[in-house]
Design a protein around this motif. Structure first.
Motif, PDB file in Angstrom:
ATOM      1  N   LEU A 190       0.821  -1.208   0.000  1.00  0.00           N
ATOM      2  CA  LEU A 190       0.000   0.000   0.000  1.00  0.00           C
ATOM      3  C   LEU A 190       0.856   1.261   0.000  1.00  0.00           C
ATOM      4  N   ARG A 191       0.340   2.296  -0.610  1.00  0.00           N
ATOM      5  CA  ARG A 191       0.942   3.618  -0.433  1.00  0.00           C
ATOM      6  C   ARG A 191       0.589   4.123   0.965  1.00  0.00           C
ATOM      7  N   PRO A 192       1.363   5.053   1.526  1.00  0.00           N
ATOM      8  CA  PRO A 192       0.975   5.644   2.810  1.00  0.00           C
ATOM      9  C   PRO A 192      -0.426   6.239   2.721  1.00  0.00           C
ATOM     10  N   GLY A 193      -1.281   5.882   3.655  1.00  0.00           N
ATOM     11  CA  GLY A 193      -2.662   6.328   3.630  1.00  0.00           C
ATOM     12  C   GLY A 193      -3.580   5.405   2.852  1.00  0.00           C
ATOM     13  N   GLY A 194      -3.014   4.363   2.223  1.00  0.00           N
ATOM     14  CA  GLY A 194      -3.828   3.411   1.480  1.00  0.00           C
ATOM     15  C   GLY A 194      -4.669   2.539   2.392  1.00  0.00           C
ATOM     16  N   LEU A 195      -5.644   1.860   1.808  1.00  0.00           N
ATOM     17  CA  LEU A 195      -6.623   1.105   2.578  1.00  0.00           C
ATOM     18  C   LEU A 195      -6.526  -0.392   2.323  1.00  0.00           C
ATOM     19  N   LEU A 196      -6.663  -1.167   3.393  1.00  0.00           N
ATOM     20  CA  LEU A 196      -6.831  -2.619   3.312  1.00  0.00           C
ATOM     21  C   LEU A 196      -8.268  -2.931   3.723  1.00  0.00           C
ATOM     22  N   VAL A 197      -9.009  -3.587   2.836  1.00  0.00           N
ATOM     23  CA  VAL A 197     -10.396  -3.960   3.097  1.00  0.00           C
ATOM     24  C   VAL A 197     -10.497  -5.478   3.078  1.00  0.00           C
ATOM     25  N   ALA A 198     -11.006  -6.052   4.155  1.00  0.00           N
ATOM     26  CA  ALA A 198     -11.136  -7.511   4.240  1.00  0.00           C
ATOM     27  C   ALA A 198     -12.488  -7.881   4.820  1.00  0.00           C
ATOM     28  N   GLY A 199     -13.168  -8.793   4.151  1.00  0.00           N
ATOM     29  CA  GLY A 199     -14.429  -9.308   4.663  1.00  0.00           C
ATOM     30  C   GLY A 199     -14.325 -10.799   4.876  1.00  0.00           C
ATOM     31  N   PHE A 200     -14.670 -11.259   6.069  1.00  0.00           N
ATOM     32  CA  PHE A 200     -14.588 -12.697   6.318  1.00  0.00           C
ATOM     33  C   PHE A 200     -15.495 -13.113   7.471  1.00  0.00           C
TER      34      PHE A 200
END
Length: 204
Positions: free
Chosen positions: A138-148
């Motif tokens: 990720l770039r700084p400030g980027g987002l990780l989205v995970a659904g489980f």
């Protein structure tokens, strides 16, 4: 060996794709994940689909104007993805060893999405490593989205990873929780058996 491999033998790509095709023909909305992601980052953003499977989410995001890369370990799933969208970049790689440079692609993604119970179906004990590799992309400030899923009703395997466990993995990788929902339609999380978590990579 991943729980996914133990469950499927990495031979379920056609069956998986057929199931979602049938849902779509029946009028079901099969693009909730893509719609959720599109609400977080503008069209043109770079998106990594981590555990992309047959490409359902990534193909839709590409149609919406996103610059997408898909990675998955299951060759049978990737075969379907490549057939459906041969012009998109698909890579076979273990998420626990994922490094963009080794694939000849840039990191600095605006968003990484891990839909479809990716984390509960990893090889046991690799969860922190996977989060670390995805955060590093990720770039700084980027987002990780995970659904489980978090319980037997929402998982094809016995539940193992808890939300506190996952949040601890994220914190160790420099990711802070932004929001959490009960569905990809952004319903408020109520402590139920499925969660969609949004974490942001902290600025240095």
């Amino acid at each position: 060996m991943s729980r996914w491999t133990e469950l499927t033998g990495e031979a379920s790509g056609e069956e998986y794709a057929a199931r979602f095709a049938a849902l779509a023909r029946g009028g079901q909305d099969v693009h909730g994940e893509a719609r959720f992601c599109a609400a977080l980052v503008p069209a043109g953003a770079r998106v990594l689909d981590a555990g992309c499977g047959t490409g359902r989410v990534m193909i839709r995001l590409a149609e919406l104007g996103y610059d997408c890369v898909g990675v998955d370990l299951d060759a049978s799933m990737l075969a379907v993805a490549r057939r459906q969208a041969p012009g998109l970049p698909w890579f076979r790689v273990d998420l626990a060893e994922f490094e963009p440079a080794l694939l000849g692609i840039a990191g600095d993604f605006d968003l990484v999405v891990a839909a479809g119970n990716i984390f509960p179906l990893l090889a046991p004990g690799t969860e922190a490593a996977v989060v670390g590799h995805l955060a590093a992309a990720l770039r700084p400030g980027g987002l990780l989205v995970a659904g489980f899923g978090l319980d037997e009703a929402h998982l094809p395997v016995p539940p193992g990873l808890t939300l506190p466990d996952y949040d601890d993995c994220c914190a160790a990788a420099g990711l802070a929780l932004v929001d959490r929902f009960a569905t990809w339609d952004a319903d408020p999380y109520d402590g139920g058996g499925y969660a969609v978590s949004v974490h942001r990579l902290q600025l240095p």
